[in-house]
Design a protein around this motif. Structure first.
Motif, PDB file in Angstrom:
ATOM      1  N   UNK A  96       0.832  -1.195   0.000  1.00  0.00           N
ATOM      2  CA  UNK A  96       0.000   0.000   0.000  1.00  0.00           C
ATOM      3  C   UNK A  96       0.870   1.251   0.000  1.00  0.00           C
ATOM      4  N   UNK A  97       0.201   2.383  -0.186  1.00  0.00           N
ATOM      5  CA  UNK A  97       0.847   3.693  -0.202  1.00  0.00           C
ATOM      6  C   UNK A  97      -0.139   4.661   0.427  1.00  0.00           C
ATOM      7  N   UNK A  98       0.125   5.056   1.664  1.00  0.00           N
ATOM      8  CA  UNK A  98      -0.822   5.888   2.400  1.00  0.00           C
ATOM      9  C   UNK A  98      -0.654   7.364   2.052  1.00  0.00           C
ATOM     10  N   UNK A  99      -1.652   8.121   2.412  1.00  0.00           N
ATOM     11  CA  UNK A  99      -1.731   9.535   2.061  1.00  0.00           C
ATOM     12  C   UNK A  99      -0.631  10.365   2.720  1.00  0.00           C
ATOM     13  N   UNK A 100      -0.300  11.471   2.070  1.00  0.00           N
ATOM     14  CA  UNK A 100       0.590  12.460   2.689  1.00  0.00           C
ATOM     15  C   UNK A 100      -0.156  13.329   3.704  1.00  0.00           C
ATOM     16  N   UNK A 101      -1.478  13.242   3.734  1.00  0.00           N
ATOM     17  CA  UNK A 101      -2.304  14.052   4.633  1.00  0.00           C
ATOM     18  C   UNK A 101      -2.419  13.364   5.992  1.00  0.00           C
ATOM     19  N   UNK A 102      -1.918  13.971   7.067  1.00  0.00           N
ATOM     20  CA  UNK A 102      -1.952  13.317   8.378  1.00  0.00           C
ATOM     21  C   UNK A 102      -3.363  13.082   8.911  1.00  0.00           C
ATOM     22  N   UNK A 103      -4.342  13.818   8.396  1.00  0.00           N
ATOM     23  CA  UNK A 103      -5.720  13.590   8.828  1.00  0.00           C
ATOM     24  C   UNK A 103      -6.345  12.405   8.116  1.00  0.00           C
TER      25      UNK A 103
END
Length: 243
Positions: free
Chosen positions: A129-136
């Motif tokens: 997977x590749x998670x978002x750069x947005x911490x929220x």
């Protein structure tokens, strides 16, 4: 860890498996260097982030795999650029893809999964997977990814660009109950991003407790610095033969 095509190190009984996790930066860098890096590592499985996900993605994914000397097992557009590639040594028995819910104004993200077997009885599930750069946004994606890992039918090998360092909420969610290969090998000082100025360990590989981590490295060479903006994570594992 050597990246030459030498026999996999075996520290104790089990079935050896070499896994490479690599954010290939959309193949926007030196693709010849990228192919050489992967071929010299001689992995059985490559977990790709930022692989082909748009027009002609099947053809482009197959071409990427061929440049590595591998075949496509799972992923691509259905998992939004996450790919699982394998050598012919690995038999793929089932695949799945997930798309995380879209947050307006953000990039689509997802995950790819492949149930695999080596030999007669060493079974495992590969997840990428590749998670978002947005911490929220990341924690919710991590929860969905973790839900899939928990439901996997075989011991899990999970790799991801988490866009977050150890100790963050998304990292903790994914890592819970699994072995961080860098911790197991005492290599947490090996940073994965960026190749131009390495400051962070945001690319991780986790394994089920039944899988032994034999060796771990973040491959930092002149070639890897040309091939992508992330360094590849290379891990040698021992699978339980009766998994």
């Amino acid at each position: 860890m050597s990246v030459s095509a030498t026999p996999h190190p075996v520290a104790q009984p089990g079935v050896p498996l070499r896994v490479l996790s690599y954010n290939v930066h959309g193949q926007r860098d030196d693709t010849a260097a990228l192919a050489t890096v992967v071929r010299e590592a001689a992995p059985d499985v490559v977990i790709v982030q930022e692989g082909p996900r748009r027009f002609r993605w099947r053809e482009k994914s197959a071409a990427l795999a061929e440049s590595f000397g591998l075949v496509v097992a799972a992923g691509g557009l259905p998992s939004l650029g996450n790919l699982v590639l394998t050598s012919l040594r690995v038999r793929v028995t089932a695949t799945r893809c997930r798309r995380f819910p879209l947050t307006p104004g953000r990039h689509l993200r997802g995950a790819a999964y492949a149930d695999c077997r080596v030999g007669a009885s060493a079974r495992f599930t590969v997840a990428g997977s590749h998670l978002s750069t947005d911490p929220a946004e990341r924690p919710g994606q991590a929860e969905l990814f973790k839900r899939d890992l928990t439901a996997a039918p075989h011991p899990v090998i999970a790799a991801a660009d988490l866009n977050e360092e150890p100790g963050g909420p998304a990292w903790r969610t994914v890592a819970d109950g699994l072995t961080d290969a860098a911790v197991a090998a005492d290599r947490t000082d090996r940073l994965t991003y960026s190749c131009a100025d390495p400051r962070r360990r945001i690319d991780a590989l986790f394994v089920d407790a039944r899988i032994v981590v034999v060796d771990y490295d973040v491959v930092d060479t002149p070639l890897t610095r040309r091939a992508s903006d992330h360094f590849p994570v290379l891990v040698d594992l021992l699978l339980p033969a009766a998994a």
